[in-house]
Design a protein around this motif. Structure first.
Motif, PDB file in Angstrom:
ATOM      1  N   ASN A  59      15.798   4.231  10.792  1.00 22.89           N
ATOM      2  CA  ASN A  59      14.921   3.532  11.731  1.00 22.89           C
ATOM      3  C   ASN A  59      14.518   2.198  11.126  1.00 22.89           C
ATOM      4  O   ASN A  59      13.429   2.075  10.559  1.00 22.89           O
ATOM      5  CB  ASN A  59      13.659   4.360  12.031  1.00 22.89           C
ATOM      6  CG  ASN A  59      13.969   5.689  12.674  1.00 22.89           C
ATOM      7  OD1 ASN A  59      14.439   5.750  13.798  1.00 22.89           O
ATOM      8  ND2 ASN A  59      13.709   6.774  11.943  1.00 22.89           N
ATOM      9  N   PRO A  60      15.402   1.205  11.207  1.00 23.28           N
ATOM     10  CA  PRO A  60      15.133  -0.079  10.554  1.00 23.28           C
ATOM     11  C   PRO A  60      13.755  -0.632  10.887  1.00 23.28           C
ATOM     12  O   PRO A  60      13.366  -0.724  12.049  1.00 23.28           O
ATOM     13  CB  PRO A  60      16.246  -0.979  11.105  1.00 23.28           C
ATOM     14  CG  PRO A  60      17.355  -0.023  11.420  1.00 23.28           C
ATOM     15  CD  PRO A  60      16.681   1.217  11.920  1.00 23.28           C
ATOM     16  N   GLY A  61      13.012  -0.974   9.838  1.00 26.83           N
ATOM     17  CA  GLY A  61      11.694  -1.561  10.005  1.00 26.83           C
ATOM     18  C   GLY A  61      10.576  -0.548  10.167  1.00 26.83           C
ATOM     19  O   GLY A  61       9.399  -0.912  10.109  1.00 26.83           O
ATOM     20  N   ARG A  62      10.931   0.731  10.368  1.00 26.15           N
ATOM     21  CA  ARG A  62       9.899   1.749  10.576  1.00 26.15           C
ATOM     22  C   ARG A  62       9.882   2.812   9.486  1.00 26.15           C
ATOM     23  O   ARG A  62       8.839   3.396   9.216  1.00 26.15           O
ATOM     24  CB  ARG A  62      10.076   2.417  11.943  1.00 26.15           C
ATOM     25  CG  ARG A  62       9.956   1.442  13.113  1.00 26.15           C
ATOM     26  CD  ARG A  62       9.849   2.163  14.437  1.00 26.15           C
ATOM     27  NE  ARG A  62      11.018   2.992  14.714  1.00 26.15           N
ATOM     28  CZ  ARG A  62      12.139   2.531  15.257  1.00 26.15           C
ATOM     29  NH1 ARG A  62      12.257   1.248  15.562  1.00 26.15           N
ATOM     30  NH2 ARG A  62      13.152   3.344  15.502  1.00 26.15           N
ATOM     31  N   THR A  63      11.014   3.089   8.887  1.00 26.54           N
ATOM     32  CA  THR A  63      11.083   4.044   7.783  1.00 26.54           C
ATOM     33  C   THR A  63      11.861   3.412   6.640  1.00 26.54           C
ATOM     34  O   THR A  63      12.416   2.318   6.786  1.00 26.54           O
ATOM     35  CB  THR A  63      11.774   5.350   8.227  1.00 26.54           C
ATOM     36  OG1 THR A  63      13.113   5.053   8.651  1.00 26.54           O
ATOM     37  CG2 THR A  63      11.019   6.011   9.374  1.00 26.54           C
ATOM     38  N   ASP A  64      11.916   4.103   5.518  1.00 23.44           N
ATOM     39  CA  ASP A  64      12.656   3.566   4.380  1.00 23.44           C
ATOM     40  C   ASP A  64      14.105   3.307   4.770  1.00 23.44           C
ATOM     41  O   ASP A  64      14.743   4.149   5.404  1.00 23.44           O
ATOM     42  CB  ASP A  64      12.637   4.554   3.216  1.00 23.44           C
ATOM     43  CG  ASP A  64      11.286   4.631   2.536  1.00 23.44           C
ATOM     44  OD1 ASP A  64      10.445   3.750   2.779  1.00 23.44           O
ATOM     45  OD2 ASP A  64      11.076   5.583   1.751  1.00 23.44           O
ATOM     46  N   PRO A  65      14.645   2.147   4.391  1.00 25.17           N
ATOM     47  CA  PRO A  65      16.070   1.897   4.632  1.00 25.17           C
ATOM     48  C   PRO A  65      16.915   2.727   3.677  1.00 25.17           C
ATOM     49  O   PRO A  65      16.422   3.251   2.679  1.00 25.17           O
ATOM     50  CB  PRO A  65      16.218   0.400   4.360  1.00 25.17           C
ATOM     51  CG  PRO A  65      15.160   0.121   3.330  1.00 25.17           C
ATOM     52  CD  PRO A  65      14.004   1.014   3.689  1.00 25.17           C
ATOM     53  N   MET A  66      18.205   2.839   3.985  1.00 28.80           N
ATOM     54  CA  MET A  66      19.111   3.573   3.111  1.00 28.80           C
ATOM     55  C   MET A  66      20.450   2.884   3.142  1.00 28.80           C
ATOM     56  O   MET A  66      21.031   2.667   4.211  1.00 28.80           O
ATOM     57  CB  MET A  66      19.265   5.017   3.594  1.00 28.80           C
ATOM     58  CG  MET A  66      19.749   5.971   2.516  1.00 28.80           C
ATOM     59  SD  MET A  66      18.484   6.240   1.249  1.00 28.80           S
ATOM     60  CE  MET A  66      19.467   6.052  -0.226  1.00 28.80           C
TER      61      MET A  66
END
Length: 306
Positions: free
Chosen positions: A289-296
């Motif tokens: 969820n780009p911008g809402r949770t940690d990126p991976m």
């Protein structure tokens, strides 16, 4: 006007503690040890700009003029992740472009200090963990494949493999024995600090897959480690380096803490390239969820067959 790329989110006293997922140190600010005088030596600082870092490296390598094709991957196309683009059509400098000071850290105290007590916590949020587990389910050999051997480098009490995943040989290499003992996916483990001894205690051509979760940013001898990875991988063996934008900045290397996500993918790609014997590295953005949770993010490569 250029926009600063996201840098590592700093994990302080209110953030989650390190999971010991890495055979290199990461420490919460609340547990920071005194910094010895030599840790304050000068370090090169990049601006955290994808194009700026790559252009700077290109200029260093070419004696002052950058290569247009070389930096093309740093300029994102609309709607496409810059992390994915950064390793497309790279023309690498002839020599490894980074300097020893790029691998210095704010805190150069012994890494083993921070792993004397086990920490049974996670380092990235649940959404990022699920994304990584899903990725593993798509790329790892099917569970219980005869003869398959996997090394989980910089391991801990959890490896984020799919639930119930099993192979005849899954070796964990980490810093805290209590954590490694609790990792149910492992068939065996090795306690080793890769920043002190980057030599992997395994025979040539002995593993099919090597994984490393959110730990590549703490390696101070990455080329040595990646050369060892190449040595122990079987031909066409797969190496998967995953990372997010979270880090314990006092223990992460200088070149990592001063740059952004796309830069990080290029840096890991450079480790593969300059170690030799790997296919051109590729980057994948599996951020849930780009911008809402940690990126991976993933940077991976396979060992050349010839």
């Amino acid at each position: 006007m250029a926009t600063l790329a996201p840098r590592c989110r700093l994990l302080g006293p209110t953030g989650p503690r390190p999971t010991a997922l890495r055979a290199c140190a990461a420490v919460s600010c609340s547990r920071r040890a005194p910094v010895p005088p030599h840790a304050a030596r000068p370090r090169r600082v990049f601006l955290g700009l994808g194009a700026t870092l790559i252009d700077s490296v290109a200029r260093m390598a070419s004696g002052g003029t950058s290569d247009r094709t070389f930096v093309a991957g740093a300029r994102p196309r609309q709607g496409v992740s810059p992390v994915v683009q950064i390793l497309k059509n790279v023309e690498w400098p002839d020599e490894f472009p980074f300097k020893p000071e790029d691998f210095s850290r704010f805190d150069e105290s012994a890494d083993t200090l921070f792993y004397s007590v086990p920490r049974f916590v996670t380092h990235i949020d649940d959404e990022a963990i699920r994304a990584l587990t899903q990725y593993y389910s798509e790329v790892l050999p099917p569970s219980n494949t005869p003869g398959v051997a996997i090394l989980d480098m910089c391991s801990s009490w959890v490896s984020h493999y799919p639930p119930g995943y099993k192979q005849e040989k899954i070796v964990g290499m980490g810093m805290n024995e209590d954590e490694l003992k609790r990792n149910s996916v492992l068939t065996e483990y090795v306690v080793q600090d890769l920043n002190v001894n980057p030599n992997l205690p395994f025979e040539d051509n002995s593993f099919d897959v090597i994984t490393n979760v959110v730990s590549v940013d703490y390696l101070t001898k990455p080329i040595d480690v990646f050369k060892e990875m190449r040595r122990i991988l079987r031909p066409a063996g797969l190496a998967i380096m995953s990372f997010s934008n979270r880090c314990f900045w006092t223990k992460a290397i200088s070149i990592w803490t001063s740059t952004g996500d796309a830069d990080h993918a290029w840096i890991v790609g450079a480790y593969f390239h300059y170690s030799g014997g790997f296919e051109p590295p590729q980057a994948v953005d599996i951020s849930p969820n780009p911008g809402r949770t940690d990126p991976m993010y993933i940077v991976y490569s396979t060992k050349k067959t010839v």
